[in-house]
Enzyme design. Sequence first.
Site, short mmCIF file in Angstrom:
data_model
loop_
_atom_site.label_atom_id
_atom_site.label_comp_id
_atom_site.label_asym_id
_atom_site.label_seq_id
_atom_site.Cartn_x
_atom_site.Cartn_y
_atom_site.Cartn_z
N LYS A 1 31.48 37.78 42.60
CA LYS A 1 30.85 36.89 42.27
C LYS A 1 32.00 35.43 43.48
CE LYS A 1 32.40 37.57 38.47
NZ LYS A 1 32.65 38.79 37.92
N ARG B 1 30.24 34.55 29.15
CA ARG B 1 30.42 36.06 29.64
C ARG B 1 30.24 36.52 27.44
NH1 ARG B 1 34.43 36.83 33.18
NH2 ARG B 1 35.26 38.73 33.07
N ARG C 1 40.69 45.59 45.74
CA ARG C 1 40.74 44.03 45.99
C ARG C 1 42.28 43.32 46.20
NH1 ARG C 1 38.09 40.49 41.34
NH2 ARG C 1 38.62 41.39 40.01
N ARG D 1 45.94 42.54 41.44
CA ARG D 1 45.36 41.97 39.68
C ARG D 1 46.11 43.18 39.20
NH1 ARG D 1 40.43 39.09 38.37
NH2 ARG D 1 40.51 40.23 36.96
N ARG E 1 36.68 46.89 31.56
CA ARG E 1 35.74 45.84 31.02
C ARG E 1 34.63 46.07 31.73
NH1 ARG E 1 40.07 44.94 36.45
NH2 ARG E 1 38.55 42.84 36.38
P1 ADP Z 1 36.60 39.57 37.42
O1 ADP Z 1 36.41 38.24 38.09
O2 ADP Z 1 36.98 40.92 37.12
O3 ADP Z 1 35.39 39.59 36.82
P2 ADP Z 1 37.54 37.61 35.53
O4 ADP Z 1 38.54 36.83 36.55
O5 ADP Z 1 36.70 36.75 35.72
O6 ADP Z 1 37.48 39.26 35.72
O7 ADP Z 1 38.50 38.17 34.03
C1 ADP Z 1 39.63 38.01 34.30
C2 ADP Z 1 40.20 38.39 32.57
O8 ADP Z 1 40.25 37.46 31.63
C3 ADP Z 1 38.93 39.36 31.53
O9 ADP Z 1 38.96 40.60 31.82
C4 ADP Z 1 38.93 38.63 30.23
O10 ADP Z 1 40.01 38.84 29.07
C5 ADP Z 1 39.31 37.64 30.22
N1 ADP Z 1 38.39 35.78 31.14
C6 ADP Z 1 38.07 35.52 31.50
N2 ADP Z 1 36.46 34.65 31.42
C7 ADP Z 1 36.66 34.98 29.75
C8 ADP Z 1 35.14 34.66 29.70
N3 ADP Z 1 34.98 34.09 29.98
N4 ADP Z 1 34.85 35.21 28.01
C9 ADP Z 1 36.78 35.98 27.65
N5 ADP Z 1 37.46 36.37 28.26
C10 ADP Z 1 37.42 36.20 29.32
P1 ADP Z 2 34.34 39.56 41.17
O1 ADP Z 2 34.77 38.19 41.26
O2 ADP Z 2 33.43 39.39 40.81
O3 ADP Z 2 35.27 40.26 40.45
P2 ADP Z 2 35.24 39.95 44.18
O4 ADP Z 2 34.36 38.68 44.63
O5 ADP Z 2 36.80 39.51 43.88
O6 ADP Z 2 34.49 40.01 43.15
O7 ADP Z 2 34.74 41.06 44.61
C1 ADP Z 2 36.27 42.78 44.29
C2 ADP Z 2 36.48 43.05 45.93
O8 ADP Z 2 34.90 43.61 46.60
C3 ADP Z 2 36.75 42.54 46.62
O9 ADP Z 2 38.58 42.81 47.54
C4 ADP Z 2 36.32 41.50 47.92
O10 ADP Z 2 36.54 41.39 49.29
C5 ADP Z 2 35.14 43.27 47.98
N1 ADP Z 2 33.66 42.44 47.93
C6 ADP Z 2 32.88 41.40 47.57
N2 ADP Z 2 31.47 41.54 48.10
C7 ADP Z 2 31.60 43.12 48.80
C8 ADP Z 2 30.87 42.92 49.03
N3 ADP Z 2 29.27 42.32 49.40
N4 ADP Z 2 30.45 44.78 49.61
C9 ADP Z 2 31.47 44.34 49.88
N5 ADP Z 2 33.14 44.90 48.90
C10 ADP Z 2 32.68 43.10 48.80
P1 ADP Z 3 51.75 39.40 35.97
O1 ADP Z 3 53.60 39.23 36.63
O2 ADP Z 3 51.79 39.56 34.72
O3 ADP Z 3 52.39 41.23 36.06
P2 ADP Z 3 50.20 39.74 38.35
O4 ADP Z 3 50.58 41.79 39.01
O5 ADP Z 3 48.58 40.07 37.89
O6 ADP Z 3 50.99 39.43 36.78
O7 ADP Z 3 49.69 38.65 39.29
C1 ADP Z 3 51.05 38.42 39.77
C2 ADP Z 3 50.59 36.35 39.61
O8 ADP Z 3 49.43 36.03 40.82
C3 ADP Z 3 50.81 36.45 38.57
O9 ADP Z 3 51.35 35.18 38.61
C4 ADP Z 3 49.26 36.16 37.83
O10 ADP Z 3 49.34 34.99 37.31
C5 ADP Z 3 48.72 35.44 39.70
N1 ADP Z 3 47.32 36.03 39.70
C6 ADP Z 3 46.88 36.95 39.89
N2 ADP Z 3 45.65 37.14 40.35
C7 ADP Z 3 45.41 35.65 40.06
C8 ADP Z 3 44.07 34.83 40.89
N3 ADP Z 3 42.93 36.07 41.00
N4 ADP Z 3 44.08 34.42 40.92
C9 ADP Z 3 45.19 33.32 40.64
N5 ADP Z 3 46.47 33.74 40.61
C10 ADP Z 3 46.66 35.23 39.88
#
Ligand code: ADP
Ligand code: ADP
Ligand code: ADP
Length: 213
Positions: free
Chosen positions: A13, A88, A127, A160, A171
């Site tokens: 996504k 979600r 990632r 992350r 998740r």
């Molecule tokens: P991913 O990119 O791996 O799908 P997200 O970055 O969207 O994950 O979400 C990270 C976390 O933030 C989720 O595991 C959840 O705890 C929280 N979160 C994000 N969007 C929602 C939502 N729409 N409702 C509830 N929790 C959410």
């Molecule tokens: P989401 O936002 O749904 O959690 P991401 O876009 O962050 O997912 O993708 C998760 C990981 O997989 C990232 O490290 C990204 O670079 C990689 N990725 C995304 N799309 C593809 C794809 N079509 N094939 C292989 N790797 C991908």
């Molecule tokens: P923590 O400091 O709780 O250990 P993380 O190691 O997950 O947090 O992430 C380091 C920093 O990067 C934090 O400030 C977090 O909010 C930020 N961060 C992590 N993932 C993302 C993302 N997808 N987009 C923006 N900020 C992010």
Amino acid sequence: KRLILIGPPGSGKGTQSPIIKDEYCLCHLATGDMLRAAVAAKTPLGVKAKEAMDKGELVSDDLVVGIIDEAMKKPSCQKGFILDGFPRTVVQAQKLDEMLEKQGAKVDKVLNFAINDAILEERITGRWIHPSSGRTYHTKYAPPKVPGIDDVTGEPLIQRKDDTAAVLKSRLESFHRQTEPVIDYYSKKGMVADLHAEKPPKEVTSEVQTVLS
Ligand code: ADP
Ligand code: ADP
Ligand code: ADP
């Protein structure tokens, strides 16, 4: 256009969002990004959200609906938006419908990033993210030119904290139990387009373009 992206963690996504956003001049609203920013800034919202996020569980519907309600009012979102990671739960979807109805608007399309769970662990554990831009890399599938460094800014990349195999498991459970019913909710309204999210990124992009054209 008003679009919703639904798919499990790692389905792509966040990778497709910037491409769609630029092509159609939409704003990108990712609840996960907004929640992580709130956690990092230790705002009251972030304090409430952190525990659930660390465990890979969903944050309460009221919190995320509040964030989205606020964010959709931004001028940059008036032409349309991409909701990435929201709704979600079915309750979130119903609340979204109510919010849009008040503005006489509705969602145009729901893009379903369909993918087998087995692929996701490798995607998630490989990632790397450039936090300030949201650019996403993968150690194997989209490696940065220099490991750990953003291609564009030269700034460091981060992983992350919830991108571990153990947290992914919870998740994915939340996804199947709480988010798959959202896909059914929109399917009944005839709004869902299924994507083959296991294909390479460029092929997924062209599927998206076909659906939206
Ligand atoms: P991913 O990119 O791996 O799908 P997200 O970055 O969207 O994950 O979400 C990270 C976390 O933030 C989720 O595991 C959840 O705890 C929280 N979160 C994000 N969007 C929602 C939502 N729409 N409702 C509830 N929790 C959410
Ligand atoms: P989401 O936002 O749904 O959690 P991401 O876009 O962050 O997912 O993708 C998760 C990981 O997989 C990232 O490290 C990204 O670079 C990689 N990725 C995304 N799309 C593809 C794809 N079509 N094939 C292989 N790797 C991908
Ligand atoms: P923590 O400091 O709780 O250990 P993380 O190691 O997950 O947090 O992430 C380091 C920093 O990067 C934090 O400030 C977090 O909010 C930020 N961060 C992590 N993932 C993302 C993302 N997808 N987009 C923006 N900020 C992010």
